[in-house]
Structure formats: structure tokens, C-alpha cells
Design a protein around this motif. Structure first.
Motif, PDB file in Angstrom:
ATOM      1  N   SER A   1       0.826  -1.211   0.000  1.00  0.00           N
ATOM      2  CA  SER A   1       0.000   0.000   0.000  1.00  0.00           C
ATOM      3  C   SER A   1       0.861   1.262   0.000  1.00  0.00           C
ATOM      4  O   SER A   1       0.372   2.352   0.320  1.00  0.00           O
TER       5      SER A   1
ATOM      6  N   THR B   1      -3.822  -2.319   9.706  1.00  0.00           N
ATOM      7  CA  THR B   1      -2.364  -2.347   9.849  1.00  0.00           C
ATOM      8  C   THR B   1      -1.894  -1.225  10.781  1.00  0.00           C
ATOM      9  O   THR B   1      -2.292  -0.066  10.634  1.00  0.00           O
TER      10      THR B   1
ATOM     11  N   SER C   1      -5.194   1.095   3.121  1.00  0.00           N
ATOM     12  CA  SER C   1      -4.941  -0.155   3.836  1.00  0.00           C
ATOM     13  C   SER C   1      -5.986  -1.162   3.400  1.00  0.00           C
ATOM     14  O   SER C   1      -7.177  -0.951   3.607  1.00  0.00           O
TER      15      SER C   1
ATOM     16  N   GLN D   1       9.971  -6.268  -2.423  1.00  0.00           N
ATOM     17  CA  GLN D   1       8.770  -6.757  -1.742  1.00  0.00           C
ATOM     18  C   GLN D   1       8.048  -7.791  -2.598  1.00  0.00           C
ATOM     19  O   GLN D   1       7.626  -8.841  -2.113  1.00  0.00           O
TER      20      GLN D   1
HETATM   21  O1  PA5 Z   1       1.709  -7.314   0.122  1.00  0.00           O
HETATM   22  C1  PA5 Z   1       1.090  -7.289   1.169  1.00  0.00           C
HETATM   23  O2  PA5 Z   1       0.040  -7.917   1.320  1.00  0.00           O
HETATM   24  C2  PA5 Z   1       1.577  -6.460   2.338  1.00  0.00           C
HETATM   25  O3  PA5 Z   1       2.819  -5.896   2.115  1.00  0.00           O
HETATM   26  C3  PA5 Z   1       0.588  -5.354   2.606  1.00  0.00           C
HETATM   27  O4  PA5 Z   1       0.476  -4.561   1.457  1.00  0.00           O
HETATM   28  C4  PA5 Z   1       1.006  -4.516   3.805  1.00  0.00           C
HETATM   29  O5  PA5 Z   1       1.204  -5.330   4.916  1.00  0.00           O
HETATM   30  C5  PA5 Z   1      -0.050  -3.478   4.112  1.00  0.00           C
HETATM   31  O6  PA5 Z   1      -1.268  -4.106   4.342  1.00  0.00           O
HETATM   32  P1  PA5 Z   1      -2.629  -3.299   4.331  1.00  0.00           P
HETATM   33  O7  PA5 Z   1      -2.822  -2.719   2.988  1.00  0.00           O
HETATM   34  O8  PA5 Z   1      -3.664  -4.324   4.658  1.00  0.00           O
HETATM   35  O9  PA5 Z   1      -2.509  -2.236   5.388  1.00  0.00           O
END
Ligand code: PA5
Length: 447
Positions: free
Chosen positions: A85, A148, A143, A285
Motif C-alpha cells: 500500500s 495495519t 490499507s 517486496q
Molecule cells: O503485500 C502485502 O500484502 C503487504 O505488504 C501489505 O500490502 C502490507 O502489509 C499493508 O497491508 P494493508 O494494505 O492491509 O494495510
């Protein structure tokens, strides 16, 4: 339009063309079929696969309209989010922006996009709030889960500040929430407060969400053309998902897995253009969270050359021989700058006087490639004609599809991330979150 290209010639002293073709037929092509037919593990998270094709024009127009509202009312827009995100928007904006954008004042109708919620740095948040005092700002809070901790803390602080600065009603107009359609605390808050919202579809995981409003809204607020970005991704989708002849996604996914099987356990994504630094963070990531599981997976690292040749260069040239490089090589820079001649020539640089800086950079790249390959570091080269929205769109989709294929070759579920939960439950236990009483006792006993 030109396309990005993949060149694997500089891995062939480590793995042969025959090995690569054999793995491509045996594993990459079936992996792509599994993705297309939705029969592999994690198949409820394949919404990204045909997203470029399925994104209707009116959806992009709606994102652009909301971005324009923020552009017209704010000098700064803080994009609040972490991981998937956060990184996609940051990567694209940094790749397209002037390198000194942060040091120039915001102009009316052209706000700066700042980021928060991607860390729990108290000084970072304090300094951000100090900076935003007396500034016209808005917030995009992103999010998927809506729960989160990092973005929730940042949003709580910034929402309170914005309401104090402009009043609750005006703050409500300057906050946009991007979250799940129905679930999560952020959805409930957005409904109660009447924020404009965009939905992150259930079938698109965070790290695959840059081409949804998660990435597209901040990118549009920063003034970049999201239609061209999606068009670039669609061009790559057509080439590698729909047609699949000489499939560069299969080639990249297969080659990196061949190298992994040959003992090359770490992949270093290299750029020779500092604008791509955060693209490397996004890529880390994407591959780290998708492949690092069941005690398997190539470790994704990233470096900025030639900067890091002066810090990491020694290790890469001469350290443990367990690495390979994937270089993103941008063929054309946007501007021209020639090296001047100097009568005294005390620095001895007159031999390159008149040459463009990019020509020197390209020789640094070529010289490094030859040195690293000679030193036992295989090199995959991805060429990108220039840094534009279209080519970044191509690159994003290329890496996403390659990642799905590669995860299936590795025989993991590329679309879950169970390992990310471990630190969270420990943190909640240590912070005595309601519901974690037993875990609190257990973790205290370990201290
Ligand atoms: O790829 C993922 O699922 C994670 O990196 C999420 O993007 C990250 O933990 C943020 O999560 P969220 O969008 O639910 O706040």
C-alpha cells in the motif's frame, strides 16, 4: 511502440541454454498455464493478471477526477500506507519525478506527494506534522485490511491535525480512503466520516496492487499519466499473457530459477539510474514476499550503481559466489549533458571531454558487467527504452507476471505471506493488545 527486452547471454557461462530451455518447457510454461487457468495455489489472488485489460476507462477517469480535486485544494498530499500500500506509488513517482522535486516549493494545482505510515519513526512523524503546520494538505489513507498498525498510527495523527487545521467538514473532503469493499476498521471509519473511497478488490494482493487505486491515485495526484501507465502494462499483458510467443516473462522466471538451482541464492537488482532506487524496493517486496517461504526462495537485494560500486562493489566482485545480478538498463536519459573540456586538465578528464555523461554511465555498466561475469556473477539484462509512464507500466506487469510464474516454478504459493504475521503478533503481545493476554504472558516469559 518499443518494448522492454530481456537478454540472458551473460548467464550462459553458469547455466546453459539447453538447461534454460528444458526448465522453460518443463516448468515455466505449465506455470503460466496454471496462472491463466486459475488452477494453482493462491488462485483466489489472481485479480492482477488481467487487470490492465479489465480496467475500464471510466474507472481511470474517476481516479483522475478525485486526484484533480486534491490537486486543486492541497499543496501537499500525504499518502499513508505500508508495503504493497506504499511501495508501488513511491516507485513510480520517484522514477518519473525531477530528482530535486522535494526541494522545490509546491505550486498551485501541483501538490507534492509525501508518504507516511511506512514506518513507526517517532521523529519522522513529529517532523512531518511540524512541516504540515500551516500547509494546505490532504490525505490518501490506504490499507487493504484496514487494520495495519503503522498506517493506522500515522492516519490517527494526521487526521487529528487536519481536522484541527481546517475543521472536520473540510478535512472530510480532503481525505480519501482506499480499502476493502466491506471489511476492516478503515472501511467503517470511512463510511461513518463520509470519506470518498476506492475499493481494493479481494482478489488483488497488496504487492500486486500498484495498478489499482492504491498506486494510481497517488501517482495521478503527483501529476503523472495513469492511462499511459495502464496502457504500458496492457501492452505487456498482451505480449506475455495473451500471446506468449518468445515470452520474456517465462524467460526471466526460468533463468533466475536455473541460476538458483545452480547455487546462486541471491539476486541483486541493479540500476544505473538513481530514479529507480524505489523501483528496487518495490521489486524486493514483490519477490521477497512472494517467494520466500517453505524455507526456499531467492533472496532479493537491490543496489544503485555506480554509487554502490564504491560500497558493495568489492563484495559483488569478489565475495561468496552465490549471487547473480539483474540489471535494469535505461537506454535513453531524458536530458543531455556533455562533459566540458578544461584547459588545465588537472583532473585528467579531458580524454572524455565532449562525451555525454550517459555515455560514461553506459561504459561503467558495460565494464561492470564484464568484470562481474568474469568474477562469477551471472548477469540478466533488462533494457528499458526510457523512463516514461508506458515503459514503467510494461516493467511493472513484466515483473508481476514473471513473479507468478517463478513462484510456481519454485513450487510455493506466490500469493500468500504467512511469515509477515509473526512480528505483528509478538508486537501486539508486547503492547498488551486486548485479546493477546496469553501471548503477552508467553512472550514475557522469554524476556
Ligand atoms: O503485500 C502485502 O500484502 C503487504 O505488504 C501489505 O500490502 C502490507 O502489509 C499493508 O497491508 P494493508 O494494505 O492491509 O494495510
Amino acid at each position: 511502440m518499443k518494448k522492454i527486452q530481456v537478454n540472458i547471454n551473460s548467464v550462459l557461462s553458469t547455466v546453459s541454454e539447453n538447461e534454460i530451455h528444458a526448465l522453460e518447457s518443463a516448468a515455466a510454461k505449465p506455470a503460466l498455464e496454471k496462472l491463466k487457468s486459475g488452477t494453482g495455489e493462491g488462485n483466489d489472488f489472481l485479480g492482477w493478471l488481467d487487470l490492465p485489460e479489465k480496467t475500464p476507462e471510466h474507472h481511470l477517469d474517476e481516479i483522475i477526477a478525485v486526484a484533480n480535486d486534491l490537486r486543486n485544494t492541497c499543496d501537499y498530499v500525504v499518502s499513508v500506507g505500508i508495503g504493497g500500500s506504499y511501495l508501488g506509488a513511491k516507485a513510480v513517482i520517484e522514477a518519473l519525478a525531477n530528482s530535486f522535486d522535494a526541494y522545490t516549493p509546491a505550486m498551485p494545482g501541483s501538490p507534492k506527494v509525501l508518504f507516511a505510515g511506512q514506518n513507526i519513526g517517532e521523529d519522522y512523524l513529529y517532523e512531518l506534522q511540524e512541516f504540515l503546520k500551516d500547509k494546505k494538505f490532504g490525505i490518501i489513507v490506504i490499507s487493504k485490511s484496514g487494520t495495519t498498525t503503522e498506517p493506522a498510527i500515522a492516519f490517527r495523527l494526521l487526521k487529528e491535525q487536519l481536522e484541527a487545521q481546517v475543521g472536520k467538514a473540510e478535512a472530510g473532503k480532503r481525505i480519501v480512503a482506499i480499502t476493502d469493499a466491506k471489511r476492516g476498521a478503515l472501511r467503517q471509519l470511512a463510511t461513518e466520516e463520509g470519506y470518498k473511497t476506492f475499493v481494493i478488490d479481494d482478489n488483488v494482493g497488496g504487492r500486486f496492487s500498484v495498478l489499482t487505486p492504491v498506486g494510481l491515485l497517488p501517482i495521478a495526484v503527483a501529476g503523472y499519466d495513469i492511462k499511459k501507465l495502464v496502457k504500458g502494462a496492457f501492452d505487456m499483458q498482451k505480449e506475455c499473457l495473451n500471446e506468449g510467443v518468445d515470452n520474456i516473462c517465462e524467460l526471466y522466471a526460468t533463468t533466475r530459477n536455473c541460476l538458483y538451482r545452480a547455487g546462486k541464492k541471491t539476486e541483486i537488482l541493479v540500476n544505473y539510474n538513481p530514479k529507480l532506487h524505489y523501483f528496487g524496493e518495490w521489486w524486493k517486496q514483490l519477490y521477497g514476499e512472494s517467494e520466500g517461504k517453505d524455507h526456499k526462495g531467492i533472496f532479493p537485494a537491490a543496489v544503485d550503481f555506480s554509487t554502490d560500486l564504491h560500497s558493495m562493489g568489492q563484495w559483488i566482485q569478489d565475495g561468496e559466489r552465490t549471487i547473480f545480478e539483474t540489471v535494469i538498463s535505461v537506454e535513453n536519459s531524458a536530458h543531455e549533458k556533455a562533459i566540458p573540456s578544461d584547459a588545465a586538465n588537472l583532473d585528467g578528464l579531458n580524454y572524455i571531454a565532449g562525451k555525454r555523461v550517459d555515455e560514461v554511465n553506459k561504459m561503467a555498466e558495460l565494464g561492470t558487467r564484464i568484470a562481474h561475469v568474469d568474477g562469477g556473477v551471472p548477469n540478466i539484462r533488462i533494457t528499458v527504452p526510457e523512463l516514461t509512464e508506458e515503459y514503467l507500466g510494461q516493467l511493472i506487469y513484466f515483473f508481476e507476471l514473471s513473479c507468478g510464474i517463478s513462484g510456481y516454478i519454485l513450487d510455493v504459493n506466490p500469493f500468500n505471506q504467512p511469515g509477515v504475521e509473526a512480528y505483528k503478533s509478538n508486537m501486539f503481545a508486547l503492547l498488551e493488545k486486548p485479546g493477546y493476554e496469553e501471548a503477552t504472558k508467553a512472550i514475557r516469559a522469554k524476556l
